[in-house]
Design an enzyme around this catalytic site. Structure first.
Site, PDB file in Angstrom:
ATOM      1  N   ASP A 268       0.919  -1.074  -0.033  1.00 32.84           N
ATOM      2  CA  ASP A 268      -0.044  -0.086   0.036  1.00 32.84           C
ATOM      3  C   ASP A 268       0.814   0.770  -0.093  1.00 32.84           C
ATOM      4  O   ASP A 268       1.985   0.782  -0.515  1.00 32.84           O
ATOM      5  CB  ASP A 268      -0.956   0.476   0.687  1.00 32.84           C
ATOM      6  CG  ASP A 268      -1.982   0.562   0.763  1.00 32.84           C
ATOM      7  OD1 ASP A 268      -2.011   2.524   0.497  1.00 32.84           O
ATOM      8  OD2 ASP A 268      -3.312   0.026   1.273  1.00 32.84           O
ATOM      9  N   SER A 290       5.280  -0.023  -4.319  1.00 29.48           N
ATOM     10  CA  SER A 290       3.865   0.505  -2.945  1.00 29.48           C
ATOM     11  C   SER A 290       3.010   0.950  -4.053  1.00 29.48           C
ATOM     12  O   SER A 290       2.956   1.070  -5.089  1.00 29.48           O
ATOM     13  CB  SER A 290       4.581   1.274  -2.641  1.00 29.48           C
ATOM     14  OG  SER A 290       5.212   2.240  -3.384  1.00 29.48           O
ATOM     15  N   HIS A 291       1.941   1.698  -3.549  1.00 25.65           N
ATOM     16  CA  HIS A 291       0.641   2.622  -3.058  1.00 25.65           C
ATOM     17  C   HIS A 291       1.663   4.232  -3.940  1.00 25.65           C
ATOM     18  O   HIS A 291       1.150   4.470  -3.951  1.00 25.65           O
ATOM     19  CB  HIS A 291      -0.586   2.668  -2.920  1.00 25.65           C
ATOM     20  CG  HIS A 291      -0.897   1.688  -3.303  1.00 25.65           C
ATOM     21  ND1 HIS A 291      -1.768   0.926  -3.051  1.00 25.65           N
ATOM     22  CD2 HIS A 291      -0.622   0.152  -3.844  1.00 25.65           C
ATOM     23  CE1 HIS A 291      -2.293  -0.431  -3.313  1.00 25.65           C
ATOM     24  NE2 HIS A 291      -1.579  -0.861  -4.071  1.00 25.65           N
ATOM     25  N   GLY A 292       3.231   4.926  -3.882  1.00 27.22           N
ATOM     26  CA  GLY A 292       3.806   5.615  -3.133  1.00 27.22           C
ATOM     27  C   GLY A 292       3.508   6.454  -2.293  1.00 27.22           C
ATOM     28  O   GLY A 292       3.074   5.463  -1.290  1.00 27.22           O
ATOM     29  N   ASN A 322       0.591   4.213  -7.898  1.00 28.55           N
ATOM     30  CA  ASN A 322       0.591   5.782  -7.790  1.00 28.55           C
ATOM     31  C   ASN A 322       2.311   6.454  -7.209  1.00 28.55           C
ATOM     32  O   ASN A 322       3.385   6.195  -6.664  1.00 28.55           O
ATOM     33  CB  ASN A 322       0.156   6.601  -6.459  1.00 28.55           C
ATOM     34  CG  ASN A 322      -1.866   5.450  -7.274  1.00 28.55           C
ATOM     35  OD1 ASN A 322      -1.718   6.250  -8.300  1.00 28.55           O
ATOM     36  ND2 ASN A 322      -2.156   4.879  -6.610  1.00 28.55           N
TER      37      ASN A 322
END
Length: 466
Positions: A268, A290-292, A322
């Protein structure tokens, strides 16, 4: 960044001093007290040289506080080794009571104290709340491995499954060492229930977390709620890319935060910033897969969210869903303002720059008129490559509450594969470009829109954040 408090300076000096001179306090002889009589301070870990300053000033202009003077720190500390309190450290025996007794003993000392989990041992700890305030500055030195029970079947039946280790009302603590915090999350990830967070700090202040390896949390690896004056640095956080909700570091209603010099790879957000946060400086982070790095999600359930003075700089985001993201729910209110993203390198990132004011986790979210106002967002020197499945820049702002004063400079984002450069997407986003960008951002609207209904909400956020 806000001036560091005296108590935090003392704690930082004490923590650096112990880390340096002990080399490694093994504790295999099980001493209850170890007297340290010399004093040496470590300098902060060197970070890569920052890029030249952008044309517009960053919201953070002060460098981190220098290392404290040795004269500020006493030359004597007591070490409380959990082995001396009955811990076995074989990875199977329940060592909870030994840690609680060691904590209580160290916490009630009148002089600086060290709670030591020595290396070459693995300690299994049941869900526990470590409560303060303590009488002294405390170092929780983790050189071995600490871990929870192995999965939901091993979890105590009458114990809350949503938290493992909680530090409550602590003022002045360093959690550090060369050891491992293993969340043992593998058996939780595919369950429908929400599992626990590994480490949670609640209503605490003057905290330092540094030097540790943290892995495989069932959910968030670190969470800070209602905390003040937090420094997180030199961490390695790792969990599989598909592990759900395993944010690396999450902060909520937490202010005056420094997150530096860390490597985070997880399922995440590397760092997520919730409502009620201000004065946050994130620097030299390697993030991904990841998701940034995200601000939000904010405004859930028609709630108010106030976030301000956030800087993310001199970092790398790679192979992530992201890059730098601001996300809000429709129907919320409040403001996100004075945010700076500077000198960030993207490597094959989907949505390198994204504002999403239509965030929704189901297919049935309805359009609503109120929204969190997003303004004064600065993007400078954002460069690298993007995943061609999404546009390199996505600014989806509320129909009724536009994003305002978005400023972009030195944006160079090229496709990771192929030659076609996708067009950016903008919706109701107002701002300006300081120079030509790659790709050109022609969809950004000029000027300041005319809208009503946000002034009083913005004033509320300002009154409560400054």
């Amino acid at each position: 960044m806000a001036t560091m408090t005296l108590s935090k300076i003392l704690l930082l000096a004490f923590a650096f001093f112990f880390t340096y001179i002990e080399g490694r306090v093994h504790g295999k002889t099980k001493p209850k007290h170890l007297h340290i009589v010399s004093l040496i301070s470590l300098p902060p870990a060197p970070a890569p040289a920052p890029a030249p300053q952008a044309a517009s000033p960053s919201y953070y202009t002060d460098s981190p506080s220098p290392g404290p003077s040795p004269n500020l720190v006493r030359s004597l500390a007591n070490v409380y080794n959990v082995l001396s309190f009955g811990a076995v450290g074989d990875g199977d025996t329940d060592d909870t009571q030994a840690f609680k007794m060691a904590w209580d003993t160290a916490c009630f000392q009148n002089e600086p104290a060290i709670l030591l989990a020595p290396d070459d041992y693995s300690f299994m700890i049941q869900p526990t709340v470590f409560t303060g305030p303590c009488k002294t500055s405390l170092v929780f030195q983790i050189d071995g491995t600490i871990m929870p029970p192995d999965g939901p079947e091993s979890w105590p039946s009458k114990t809350n499954k949503r938290q493992w280790l909680v530090f409550y009302k602590i003022d002045g603590m360093s959690m550090q060492g060369g050891g491992v915090i293993d969340g043992r999350g593998e058996k939780w990830w595919n369950l429908p229930c929400k599992p626990h967070k590994a480490m949670r700090f609640f209503m605490s202040s003057n905290l330092i977390v540094q030097g540790l390896e943290v892995k495989n949390s069932p959910q968030f690896h670190f969470r800070f709620d209602n905390c003040q004056d937090v420094t997180v640095q030199m961490l390695s956080i790792k969990s599989p890319p598909l592990s759900p909700n395993t944010d690396g570091i999450h902060i909520e209603n937490t202010n005056n935060v420094q997150i530096y010099n860390s490597v985070i790879s997880n399922g995440d957000d590397c760092v997520s910033i919730g409502a009620g946060c201000h004065n946050v400086d994130i620097k030299n982070i390697t993030c991904g897969p990841s998701h940034g790095i995200s601000i939000g999600s904010l405004g859930i359930g028609n709630s108010r969210a106030c976030v301000s003075n956030i800087t993310v700089r001199d970092s790398v985001i790679k192979h992530s869903d992201n890059g730098v993201r601001i996300k809000t729910w429709q129907g919320g209110y409040g403001s996100v303002s004075k945010i700076s993203f500077h000198n960030i390198n993207m490597e094959t990132v989907r949505n390198p720059i994204i504002i999403d004011q239509y965030y929704c986790q189901t297919k049935n979210c309805t359009n609503q008129t109120s929204a969190v106002h997003i303004s004064d967002i600065l993007y400078t020197s954002i460069k690298g490559t993007y995943d061609v499945r999404s546009p390199p820049l996505h600014l989806a702002c509320s129909d009724s509450v536009p994003c305002t004063n978005l400023e972009l400079a030195e944006i160079e984002l090229l496709p990771a594969h192929g030659q076609f450069v996708a067009d950016p997407f903008c919706w109701n986003a107002y701002g300006a470009m300081q120079n030509l960008t790659i790709p050109p951002i022609s969809c950004l609207l000029d000027g300041i829109p005319q809208y009503i209904g946000q002034n009083t909400i913005d004033q509320y956020c300002q009154n409560n954040l400054y």
